[in-house]
Scaffold this active site. Sequence first.
Site, PDB file in Angstrom:
ATOM      1  N   SER A   1      20.807  52.264  22.245  1.00 50.51           N
ATOM      2  CA  SER A   1      21.154  51.129  21.384  1.00 50.51           C
ATOM      3  C   SER A   1      20.990  51.553  19.931  1.00 50.51           C
ATOM      4  O   SER A   1      19.880  51.826  19.471  1.00 50.51           O
ATOM      5  CB  SER A   1      20.234  49.950  21.685  1.00 50.51           C
TER       6      SER A   1
ATOM      7  N   HIS B   1      25.509  51.713  22.996  1.00 45.17           N
ATOM      8  CA  HIS B   1      25.294  50.255  23.046  1.00 45.17           C
ATOM      9  C   HIS B   1      25.239  49.719  21.610  1.00 45.17           C
ATOM     10  O   HIS B   1      24.438  50.167  20.798  1.00 45.17           O
ATOM     11  CB  HIS B   1      23.987  49.985  23.782  1.00 45.17           C
TER      12      HIS B   1
ATOM     13  N   ASP C   1      24.796  46.390  19.259  1.00 41.88           N
ATOM     14  CA  ASP C   1      24.261  45.022  19.249  1.00 41.88           C
ATOM     15  C   ASP C   1      24.830  44.235  18.071  1.00 41.88           C
ATOM     16  O   ASP C   1      24.514  44.521  16.915  1.00 41.88           O
ATOM     17  CB  ASP C   1      22.734  45.072  19.148  1.00 41.88           C
TER      18      ASP C   1
ATOM     19  N   MET D   1      24.968  40.694  16.194  1.00 40.96           N
ATOM     20  CA  MET D   1      24.177  39.447  16.083  1.00 40.96           C
ATOM     21  C   MET D   1      24.683  38.630  14.899  1.00 40.96           C
ATOM     22  O   MET D   1      25.017  39.184  13.852  1.00 40.96           O
ATOM     23  CB  MET D   1      22.702  39.779  15.862  1.00 40.96           C
TER      24      MET D   1
ATOM     25  N   HIS E   1      27.563  44.404  22.798  1.00 38.42           N
ATOM     26  CA  HIS E   1      26.716  43.310  23.273  1.00 38.42           C
ATOM     27  C   HIS E   1      26.785  42.205  22.222  1.00 38.42           C
ATOM     28  O   HIS E   1      26.190  42.321  21.150  1.00 38.42           O
ATOM     29  CB  HIS E   1      25.288  43.859  23.455  1.00 38.42           C
TER      30      HIS E   1
ATOM     31  N   MET F   1      25.780  39.023  20.689  1.00 38.53           N
ATOM     32  CA  MET F   1      24.762  37.965  20.603  1.00 38.53           C
ATOM     33  C   MET F   1      25.221  36.998  19.511  1.00 38.53           C
ATOM     34  O   MET F   1      24.631  36.895  18.433  1.00 38.53           O
ATOM     35  CB  MET F   1      23.399  38.589  20.292  1.00 38.53           C
TER      36      MET F   1
ATOM     37  N   MET G   1      18.484  40.655  30.335  1.00 37.97           N
ATOM     38  CA  MET G   1      17.652  40.874  29.145  1.00 37.97           C
ATOM     39  C   MET G   1      16.182  40.898  29.563  1.00 37.97           C
ATOM     40  O   MET G   1      15.711  39.985  30.250  1.00 37.97           O
ATOM     41  CB  MET G   1      17.850  39.759  28.115  1.00 37.97           C
TER      42      MET G   1
ATOM     43  N   ASP H   1      18.124  45.517  29.415  1.00 38.52           N
ATOM     44  CA  ASP H   1      18.094  45.730  27.957  1.00 38.52           C
ATOM     45  C   ASP H   1      16.835  45.093  27.367  1.00 38.52           C
ATOM     46  O   ASP H   1      16.637  43.882  27.477  1.00 38.52           O
ATOM     47  CB  ASP H   1      19.351  45.073  27.351  1.00 38.52           C
TER      48      ASP H   1
END
Length: 228
Positions: A11, A36, A38, A40, A69, A71, A140, A178
Amino acid sequence: MTFDPIEIAPSILSADFSRLGEEIRAVEQGGASVIHVDVMDGQFVPNITIGIPVVASLRKATRLPLDVHLMIDRPERYVQEFVRAGADRVLVHQEATPHLDRALSMIREAGAQAGAVINPSTPVVTLSDVLDKVDTVLVMSVNPGFGGQKFIPIAFSKIRQLAEWRARYNADYRIAVDGGVDLDNIAQLAQAGANTFVAGTSVFHMPDAGAATRELKRAASKALSQRV
Ligand code: DX5
Ligand code: ZN
Protein backbone atom coordinates in the site's frame (compact mmCIF):
# COMPACT_ATOMS: atom_id res chain seq x y z
CA MET A 1 -3.14 -9.30 -14.86
CA THR A 2 -1.38 -11.68 -12.48
CA PHE A 3 -3.03 -14.59 -10.70
CA ASP A 4 -0.49 -15.43 -8.03
CA PRO A 5 -1.70 -17.94 -5.42
CA ILE A 6 -0.41 -15.47 -2.85
CA GLU A 7 -0.46 -11.76 -3.64
CA ILE A 8 1.41 -9.17 -1.63
CA ALA A 9 -0.14 -5.78 -2.37
CA PRO A 10 2.09 -3.01 -0.98
CA SER A 11 0.00 0.00 0.00
CA ILE A 12 1.71 3.15 -1.22
CA LEU A 13 0.00 5.17 1.50
CA SER A 14 3.03 4.40 3.67
CA ALA A 15 5.59 5.05 0.91
CA ASP A 16 7.69 8.18 0.53
CA PHE A 17 5.62 10.11 -2.04
CA SER A 18 8.65 12.17 -3.07
CA ARG A 19 10.32 8.96 -4.33
CA LEU A 20 7.29 6.96 -5.41
CA GLY A 21 8.92 5.55 -8.55
CA GLU A 22 11.86 4.14 -6.60
CA GLU A 23 9.59 2.74 -3.89
CA ILE A 24 7.56 0.92 -6.52
CA ARG A 25 10.64 -0.51 -8.20
CA ALA A 26 11.79 -1.87 -4.85
CA VAL A 27 8.56 -3.75 -4.20
CA GLU A 28 8.41 -4.97 -7.81
CA GLN A 29 11.83 -6.52 -7.26
CA GLY A 30 10.62 -8.00 -3.98
CA GLY A 31 7.86 -9.91 -5.81
CA ALA A 32 4.85 -7.67 -5.21
CA SER A 33 1.87 -8.83 -7.28
CA VAL A 34 -0.11 -5.61 -7.33
CA ILE A 35 0.17 -2.03 -6.12
CA HIS A 36 -2.53 -0.98 -3.64
CA VAL A 37 -3.70 2.63 -3.97
CA ASP A 38 -5.76 4.14 -1.13
CA VAL A 39 -8.12 6.89 -2.27
CA MET A 40 -9.76 8.83 0.59
CA ASP A 41 -12.20 11.72 0.37
CA GLY A 42 -12.35 13.25 3.86
CA GLN A 43 -16.03 12.23 4.05
CA PHE A 44 -16.29 8.46 4.12
CA VAL A 45 -13.05 8.41 6.13
CA PRO A 46 -11.40 11.17 8.15
CA ASN A 47 -8.43 11.61 5.82
CA ILE A 48 -7.70 12.88 2.30
CA THR A 49 -5.09 11.18 0.13
CA ILE A 50 -4.73 10.87 -3.61
CA GLY A 51 -6.94 10.60 -6.67
CA ILE A 52 -7.29 10.11 -10.40
CA PRO A 53 -4.14 11.97 -11.64
CA VAL A 54 -1.92 9.93 -9.33
CA VAL A 55 -3.43 6.67 -10.59
CA ALA A 56 -2.74 7.85 -14.16
CA SER A 57 0.92 8.56 -13.27
CA LEU A 58 1.30 5.23 -11.50
CA ARG A 59 -0.06 3.49 -14.59
CA LYS A 60 2.97 4.79 -16.50
CA ALA A 61 5.41 3.92 -13.70
CA THR A 62 4.71 0.18 -13.32
CA ARG A 63 3.48 -2.83 -15.26
CA LEU A 64 1.98 -4.35 -12.11
CA PRO A 65 -1.81 -4.26 -11.79
CA LEU A 66 -3.20 -1.36 -9.78
CA ASP A 67 -5.75 -2.07 -7.05
CA VAL A 68 -7.64 1.11 -6.31
CA HIS A 69 -9.29 1.03 -2.88
CA LEU A 70 -11.98 3.71 -2.91
CA MET A 71 -12.70 5.04 0.57
CA ILE A 72 -15.09 7.64 -0.78
CA ASP A 73 -18.83 8.25 -0.48
CA ARG A 74 -20.91 6.85 -3.35
CA PRO A 75 -17.91 5.49 -5.23
CA GLU A 76 -20.04 4.67 -8.29
CA ARG A 77 -19.68 8.36 -9.23
CA TYR A 78 -15.98 7.85 -10.01
CA VAL A 79 -15.62 4.23 -11.10
CA GLN A 80 -15.32 4.97 -14.80
CA GLU A 81 -12.72 7.68 -14.31
CA PHE A 82 -10.50 5.50 -12.17
CA VAL A 83 -10.68 2.65 -14.67
CA ARG A 84 -9.88 5.07 -17.49
CA ALA A 85 -6.90 6.30 -15.49
CA GLY A 86 -5.53 2.76 -15.27
CA ALA A 87 -7.11 0.89 -12.36
CA ASP A 88 -7.14 -2.88 -12.94
CA ARG A 89 -9.23 -3.61 -9.87
CA VAL A 90 -11.57 -1.21 -8.16
CA LEU A 91 -12.60 -1.94 -4.57
CA VAL A 92 -15.69 -0.28 -3.15
CA HIS A 93 -17.04 -0.28 0.40
CA GLN A 94 -20.34 -1.89 1.27
CA GLU A 95 -20.90 1.00 3.70
CA ALA A 96 -20.24 3.76 1.16
CA THR A 97 -23.18 3.22 -1.16
CA PRO A 98 -26.81 2.10 -1.01
CA HIS A 99 -26.20 0.62 -4.49
CA LEU A 100 -23.36 -1.83 -4.02
CA ASP A 101 -24.71 -4.18 -6.68
CA ARG A 102 -24.79 -1.36 -9.21
CA ALA A 103 -21.32 -0.13 -8.28
CA LEU A 104 -19.86 -3.63 -8.74
CA SER A 105 -21.57 -4.06 -12.10
CA MET A 106 -20.27 -0.68 -13.22
CA ILE A 107 -16.70 -1.71 -12.41
CA ARG A 108 -16.94 -4.85 -14.54
CA GLU A 109 -18.69 -3.00 -17.34
CA ALA A 110 -15.86 -0.48 -17.32
CA GLY A 111 -13.46 -3.38 -17.90
CA ALA A 112 -11.88 -3.81 -14.46
CA GLN A 113 -12.08 -6.44 -11.75
CA ALA A 114 -14.56 -5.68 -8.99
CA GLY A 115 -13.93 -5.83 -5.27
CA ALA A 116 -16.28 -5.37 -2.31
CA VAL A 117 -14.87 -4.16 1.00
CA ILE A 118 -16.24 -4.41 4.55
CA ASN A 119 -15.23 -2.42 7.61
CA PRO A 120 -14.45 -4.19 10.90
CA SER A 121 -17.98 -3.52 12.21
CA THR A 122 -19.77 -4.82 9.09
CA PRO A 123 -20.91 -8.45 9.13
CA VAL A 124 -19.65 -10.54 6.25
CA VAL A 125 -23.19 -11.80 5.56
CA THR A 126 -24.02 -8.34 4.14
CA LEU A 127 -22.03 -9.39 1.05
CA SER A 128 -23.72 -12.74 0.50
CA ASP A 129 -26.00 -11.45 -2.27
CA VAL A 130 -23.20 -9.93 -4.34
CA LEU A 131 -20.61 -12.68 -4.15
CA ASP A 132 -21.28 -13.69 -7.75
CA LYS A 133 -20.35 -10.14 -8.83
CA VAL A 134 -16.97 -9.85 -7.16
CA ASP A 135 -13.47 -10.89 -8.09
CA THR A 136 -12.18 -9.92 -4.64
CA VAL A 137 -13.63 -9.51 -1.17
CA LEU A 138 -11.49 -7.23 0.96
CA VAL A 139 -11.81 -7.61 4.72
CA MET A 140 -10.66 -4.51 6.61
CA SER A 141 -8.65 -5.39 9.69
CA VAL A 142 -8.44 -1.74 10.78
CA ASN A 143 -10.95 1.09 10.55
CA PRO A 144 -10.07 2.67 7.21
CA GLY A 145 -8.46 6.08 7.07
CA PHE A 146 -4.84 5.71 8.11
CA GLY A 147 -1.83 3.47 7.75
CA GLY A 148 -0.01 2.13 10.76
CA GLN A 149 -2.99 1.07 12.89
CA LYS A 150 -3.26 -1.99 15.06
CA PHE A 151 -4.69 -5.17 13.53
CA ILE A 152 -8.27 -6.01 14.68
CA PRO A 153 -8.65 -9.81 14.99
CA ILE A 154 -12.36 -9.94 14.02
CA ALA A 155 -11.00 -10.25 10.47
CA PHE A 156 -10.12 -13.90 11.08
CA SER A 157 -13.69 -15.18 11.45
CA LYS A 158 -14.75 -13.22 8.36
CA ILE A 159 -11.92 -14.66 6.28
CA ARG A 160 -12.82 -18.18 7.44
CA GLN A 161 -16.48 -17.65 6.56
CA LEU A 162 -15.59 -16.31 3.10
CA ALA A 163 -13.25 -19.25 2.53
CA GLU A 164 -15.98 -21.68 3.56
CA TRP A 165 -18.47 -20.11 1.12
CA ARG A 166 -15.85 -20.01 -1.60
CA ALA A 167 -15.36 -23.76 -1.26
CA ARG A 168 -19.04 -24.60 -0.78
CA TYR A 169 -20.25 -22.64 -3.82
CA ASN A 170 -17.19 -23.35 -5.91
CA ALA A 171 -16.56 -19.62 -6.25
CA ASP A 172 -13.20 -18.16 -7.16
CA TYR A 173 -13.08 -14.72 -5.56
CA ARG A 174 -9.87 -13.67 -3.87
CA ILE A 175 -9.98 -13.01 -0.15
CA ALA A 176 -7.94 -9.93 0.69
CA VAL A 177 -7.10 -8.42 4.05
CA ASP A 178 -6.04 -4.83 4.68
CA GLY A 179 -4.72 -3.16 7.83
CA GLY A 180 -1.98 -4.03 10.27
CA VAL A 181 -0.79 -7.03 8.23
CA ASP A 182 2.76 -7.99 9.16
CA LEU A 183 5.11 -10.91 9.70
CA ASP A 184 3.43 -11.70 13.03
CA ASN A 185 -0.02 -12.40 11.57
CA ILE A 186 0.37 -13.12 7.85
CA ALA A 187 0.83 -16.89 8.25
CA GLN A 188 -2.33 -17.21 10.34
CA LEU A 189 -4.24 -15.06 7.86
CA ALA A 190 -3.13 -17.30 4.98
CA GLN A 191 -4.16 -20.38 6.95
CA ALA A 192 -7.58 -18.82 7.54
CA GLY A 193 -8.01 -18.49 3.77
CA ALA A 194 -6.77 -15.05 2.74
CA ASN A 195 -4.69 -14.90 -0.43
CA THR A 196 -4.16 -11.17 -1.06
CA PHE A 197 -2.33 -9.25 1.63
CA VAL A 198 -2.31 -5.47 1.66
CA ALA A 199 0.65 -4.15 3.61
CA GLY A 200 1.77 -0.57 4.08
CA THR A 201 3.82 -0.06 7.23
CA SER A 202 5.29 -3.56 7.22
CA VAL A 203 6.69 -2.90 3.73
CA PHE A 204 7.49 0.78 3.33
CA HIS A 205 8.56 1.57 6.88
CA MET A 206 11.15 -1.20 6.77
CA PRO A 207 14.75 -0.44 5.79
CA ASP A 208 14.41 -2.45 2.56
CA ALA A 209 10.86 -2.47 1.10
CA GLY A 210 11.80 -5.13 -1.47
CA ALA A 211 13.17 -7.53 1.13
CA ALA A 212 10.15 -6.90 3.38
CA THR A 213 7.81 -7.77 0.49
CA ARG A 214 9.74 -10.96 -0.20
CA GLU A 215 9.63 -12.04 3.45
CA LEU A 216 5.89 -11.47 3.73
CA LYS A 217 5.34 -13.48 0.57
CA ARG A 218 7.54 -16.32 1.79
CA ALA A 219 5.72 -16.48 5.15
CA ALA A 220 2.27 -16.51 3.52
CA SER A 221 3.27 -19.07 0.87
CA LYS A 222 4.69 -21.39 3.49
CA ALA A 223 1.50 -21.15 5.56
CA LEU A 224 -0.64 -21.79 2.46
CA SER A 225 1.31 -24.94 1.68
CA GLN A 226 0.59 -26.16 5.22
CA ARG A 227 -3.12 -25.30 5.08
CA VAL A 228 -5.32 -28.34 5.59
C1 DX5 B 1 -6.23 1.94 5.56
C2 DX5 B 1 -5.79 1.56 4.17
C3 DX5 B 1 -4.70 0.58 4.15
C4 DX5 B 1 -3.42 1.05 4.81
C5 DX5 B 1 -2.72 -0.15 5.32
O1 DX5 B 1 -7.34 2.76 5.50
O2 DX5 B 1 -6.87 1.02 3.44
O3 DX5 B 1 -4.45 0.10 2.85
O4 DX5 B 1 -2.58 1.76 3.97
O5 DX5 B 1 -1.61 0.28 6.04
P1 DX5 B 1 -0.96 -0.62 7.17
O6 DX5 B 1 -0.44 -1.86 6.51
O7 DX5 B 1 0.11 0.26 7.71
O8 DX5 B 1 -2.03 -0.93 8.18
ZN1 ZN C 1 -6.40 0.01 1.52
